[in-house]
Scaffold this motif. Sequence first.
Motif, PDB file in Angstrom:
ATOM      1  N   GLU A 750     -88.125  -4.076 -21.476  1.00 31.59           N
ATOM      2  CA  GLU A 750     -88.408  -5.423 -21.965  1.00 31.59           C
ATOM      3  C   GLU A 750     -87.083  -6.135 -22.204  1.00 31.59           C
ATOM      4  O   GLU A 750     -86.107  -5.522 -22.642  1.00 31.59           O
ATOM      5  N   ILE A 751     -87.081  -7.424 -21.940  1.00 33.20           N
ATOM      6  CA  ILE A 751     -85.864  -8.188 -22.208  1.00 33.20           C
ATOM      7  C   ILE A 751     -85.703  -8.356 -23.714  1.00 33.20           C
ATOM      8  O   ILE A 751     -86.696  -8.485 -24.449  1.00 33.20           O
ATOM      9  N   ALA A 752     -84.451  -8.306 -24.153  1.00 33.10           N
ATOM     10  CA  ALA A 752     -84.186  -8.406 -25.582  1.00 33.10           C
ATOM     11  C   ALA A 752     -82.928  -9.226 -25.817  1.00 33.10           C
ATOM     12  O   ALA A 752     -81.917  -9.026 -25.142  1.00 33.10           O
ATOM     13  N   PRO A 753     -82.971 -10.136 -26.808  1.00 32.07           N
ATOM     14  CA  PRO A 753     -81.753 -10.840 -27.207  1.00 32.07           C
ATOM     15  C   PRO A 753     -80.954  -9.969 -28.168  1.00 32.07           C
ATOM     16  O   PRO A 753     -81.508  -9.336 -29.070  1.00 32.07           O
ATOM     17  N   ILE A 754     -79.647  -9.938 -27.971  1.00 32.23           N
ATOM     18  CA  ILE A 754     -78.757  -9.108 -28.776  1.00 32.23           C
ATOM     19  C   ILE A 754     -77.625  -9.992 -29.280  1.00 32.23           C
ATOM     20  O   ILE A 754     -77.064 -10.791 -28.514  1.00 32.23           O
ATOM     21  N   THR A 755     -77.298  -9.857 -30.538  1.00 31.94           N
ATOM     22  CA  THR A 755     -76.121 -10.559 -31.059  1.00 31.94           C
ATOM     23  C   THR A 755     -75.067  -9.533 -31.454  1.00 31.94           C
ATOM     24  O   THR A 755     -75.376  -8.442 -31.943  1.00 31.94           O
ATOM     25  N   LEU A 756     -73.806  -9.892 -31.218  1.00 37.02           N
ATOM     26  CA  LEU A 756     -72.701  -9.006 -31.574  1.00 37.02           C
ATOM     27  C   LEU A 756     -72.398  -9.156 -33.068  1.00 37.02           C
ATOM     28  O   LEU A 756     -72.385 -10.273 -33.600  1.00 37.02           O
TER      29      LEU A 756
END
Length: 838
Positions: A750-756
Motif C-alpha cells: 500500500e502507498i504510504a506518506p512518510i515524513t522525516l
Amino acid sequence: MSTGNTIPDTAGTVIVGAGCVGCSAAYHLTRLGREDVVVVDQGPLFETGGSTSHAPGLVFQTSSSKLMTRLAAYTRDLYSELGDFRTSGGIEVASTDDRWQYLKRKLEWGRAYGLEGGELLSPDAVADRVPQVNEETILGGYYQPTDGKAHAVDASATMAKRARDSGASFHGETTVTDLEVADGSIEAVVTDRGRIEADEVLVATNIWGPLFGDMVGVDVPLVPCAHQYLVTDELPELDGASREIEQPVLRHQDASLYFRQHGERYGIGSYNHEPLLVDPADIYGPEQLEDLGLEYPSLREFTAAHFHENTHPDHERTAAEAAGELVPSIRDAEFESGINGMFCFTPDGNPILGPTEEIDGLWWALAIWVTQSGGAGSVIAHWMEDGIPRLDGDRVDASGAHISRFQPHAGSREYTWGRGAQQYQEVYQLIHPREQPQGQRGLRRSPFYDRQAELGAEFYDSGGWEVPQWYASNETLLEEYDVPDRPDWLDLGWSKAQGVEHQAVRDRVAMVDMTTYTGIEVTGNGATDLLQGLLTNDVDVSLGRIRYAAMCNEDGGILADVTVARFADDRYVLFTGGGNSATLHSRWIRERAPDDGSVSITVHDSSRCGIGVFGPEARTVLEPLVEADLSNDAFPFYTARETSLGSIPVTMLRLSYAGELGWELYAPTEYGAQLWETIEDAGEEHGIVPMGWAALESTSLEKGFRLWGSDITPEYNPYEAGIGFAVDLETDFVGKEALMRARESGLEREIAPITLDEPGALVDCGHPVIDPDDGAVLGPVERAGYGYTIDSGIAYAYLPPAYAEAGRDVEIEYENERYPATVRDEPLFDPDREKMLR
C-alpha cells in the motif's frame, strides 16, 4: 540450425533480427504457447553481425531506473539459468568526491530495486579483487556480486534452441527487403528468399531499426553510434589465468571507460571520445566489410586517434591516459585488437518497445543493450501475447520505453541525432536528474513564454515544451518566507524560489502555466459508453460535473489518472498530463473507440493554453474578470463551466492540484498572451506570484495528490495507490476483474506518506525504505520532496500493509546514512479540505 532451410510462406509471428533481443522474444513467445514463430536475420546464425556479435557483454545491473534495473536483473537470472552467464561481480570505481557520493546513491538504488549483496569498497578492497588497479587513484568502489558477463551469442543460440523445440524456426542469411502493409495492418515480410505472410511482425534489428521505419512510414527515433573496444596482449598481472573471466568486470565512469578480463588479456571499452554517429543507410554491406577487413556490419574502422589523442568533450585526458592511470600495466601494453563497435541511442536514452499505432500487428524492440536483452524479450513477448507489458508475468511500467512516447519533432533527423549524440556523451557522465539538455530547445513554447522569461523563469524540457519550474523574480520574497537550505546533490538545479512559491500560494494567490495539461475531447452518442468502459469511476454524471478516475489495463495497472468534465450529454473532456504521457493516454482511448462513427476524439495538445489560479485570494482575483458566478453555490468544487474572462472564451474547472481554492482556465492558444496579462494585472494588488511546476509538485505532494509516472504507474493498481475511492465496481471497465481479485485477496503493498523526523532533512527518489529493527528493505521511495507548509521532508513509498499504518517507525537510506522517519495518515496538509472548499 541450418541457415539454408526453406522459409515458410506464412507465419503467425515473424521476428526480424536473431540477436539476443530477437531470440529472447522468440523464446518467451513460445513459452507463452505460440508455435508459429519465424525468425529471420540477414547474417549467419547466431553471430549475425549486429551488436550482439561484438558486444563485450558486461552486465552492470544497477540503474537509477527501476525498469532498467529490473530488466537487467531478469537478464542476469535468465542467462545464468541457460548456462550463458559468468557471475564475476562488478565494480564501479570513483576517482572524485562527486562520483563517490554517486556510488553511495547507486548502492541504494540497487537495494531498493531488489539487488542483494551490494557494498561499498575501500581502494584496497577494490585492488584485492582487481590486482592490476592502482588503488591510489581512486576513492573506492561500488561492488555488486551478481554482476558479470553475458555470453550474448551463446545465449541467443540457447534461447533459439529452446524456441525451436517449441515449434519456432530460425533462418539466417535472409535479408528483409520490405514490410508490406494493407488496410492499416501488417501483411507480409518480403525477403530475398521469399515472401512470408504474417499476422504480426516484431522488428528487433537495433541499429537498422530506422530503415524498417522507412519501409512503412513510421518514425523510429534512434541513431547508431560507435564506441571503442580494445584488447591488450597478455598482462603480467593476469598470467596463468585459467578462465576467460575470473575478476569482477570494472567501470571507471569518471573517465568514460570500462574493463573486462579476457583470460591473460584485458579489454578496455571507451566512450572517451566525441560521438561517432552513423547513418543507418551507411552501415557497411558485405563488399565493404571485406575490403576493410571488418568482421561484422556493426563495426567501423578503428580510429586510433580517438583512443590515444582525442578526448570526450567533458574530459581533459585521453582514454589511453586515463586507462593507464587506473591500470598502469596498460601503459606499456601492446593491443591485440581494436574496434569501433556500433550500438544506438534514442533521444532520451531509453529503449523503443511496443506496437505501432498506425499499423496493426507491427511491433518494435530496439535500442536495447545486452544488459537488458533477456528482460526486454520477456516484456515484449507478454505484450504481444497478452496485450500488456509484463516481466515474467509481473506488472511492469514500460511507459518510458513505449514507442508512442515520442512527440512529432522526434521524427526529425536533427532532433534524433542531436539528442542521440548528447545521450552518448552522457552515458557515463555524472548527470543530475534535474540537469536539462542544452540542444534542441525552445521547440514548443506557450503564449506566456516571453513574459515568463522576463520574470526569470527556469525552463525545463518536457516533451519539447518549455515548462517553468520556478521564477527568479520570486527570490525577492525570501525576506518574507523562510526556505531551508538543501545539501550538496539535492541543492543542484534547485532554487529557493520554489519554497517561496510554495508558501505564497498557501497564503495569497499564484498563477501557474498549465498549457502542457492536455484536454482529450470525446464526443458523440457513443462517448458515454466508451468512457464508462475505460475509466474506473462512473462518469455518467450531470452536466458540468467533474469526476476523478483512473484508466487501467487488464491487469488493473494504472495507465493514467484523469479528471473528466461533462459538458453535454454527448461531450466530455478528459484532462491529463502533457507531452509524452498525454500521447500514450490518448492513444489508449483512440485504439478502443468504436469505428462506427459514434465517437469522435480530439486531442487538444497544442490548440489550447492554460493557467491555474490557486490560493486563498483566487476568487477575489478572478471574480471581477469572468462572467460566471464564482460563488460556492453557483460554482462548487469539482465542477466545470464554459464562460468568458473579459473577451476571452475560457473553460474553467473548479479544482486545484496545489490543494488550495482555485480554478484551472483553458483558452484557445491565440488568446493566451492576453489571458496571462489580464490575470497578472488583476492579481497585482493581491500579491499574485507566478508559480512554477516545482512548487506545484511540492504542494501536491504535501496534499497527497498523485503524480502519474511517479507514485502511480502501471506497476500499481488503484487500491494499492490509495485511489480506490475513484473505483466504482457498479460499472464495467477494463481491469475491473483484476481489481476485484485484488480487493478480495488482500493487498500485498500500500502507498504510504512518510515524513522525516529530522528537521530540514530531505531524501530523493529510488532510495530504500527499511525496517529499523532488522534493516530489511521494504520498498523504494517513489516520490519525495519538501513540505514547506508542514516544514518536513516527505517521501511516498509502497510498503507491506503492516508497515503502512500511521505511526509506524521506518528509516530511509540516503547516501550511506539512515534517516529516521514516520509513516503518517494522509493528507499531510488540510485533511478536511477546508482550503479547497472555501
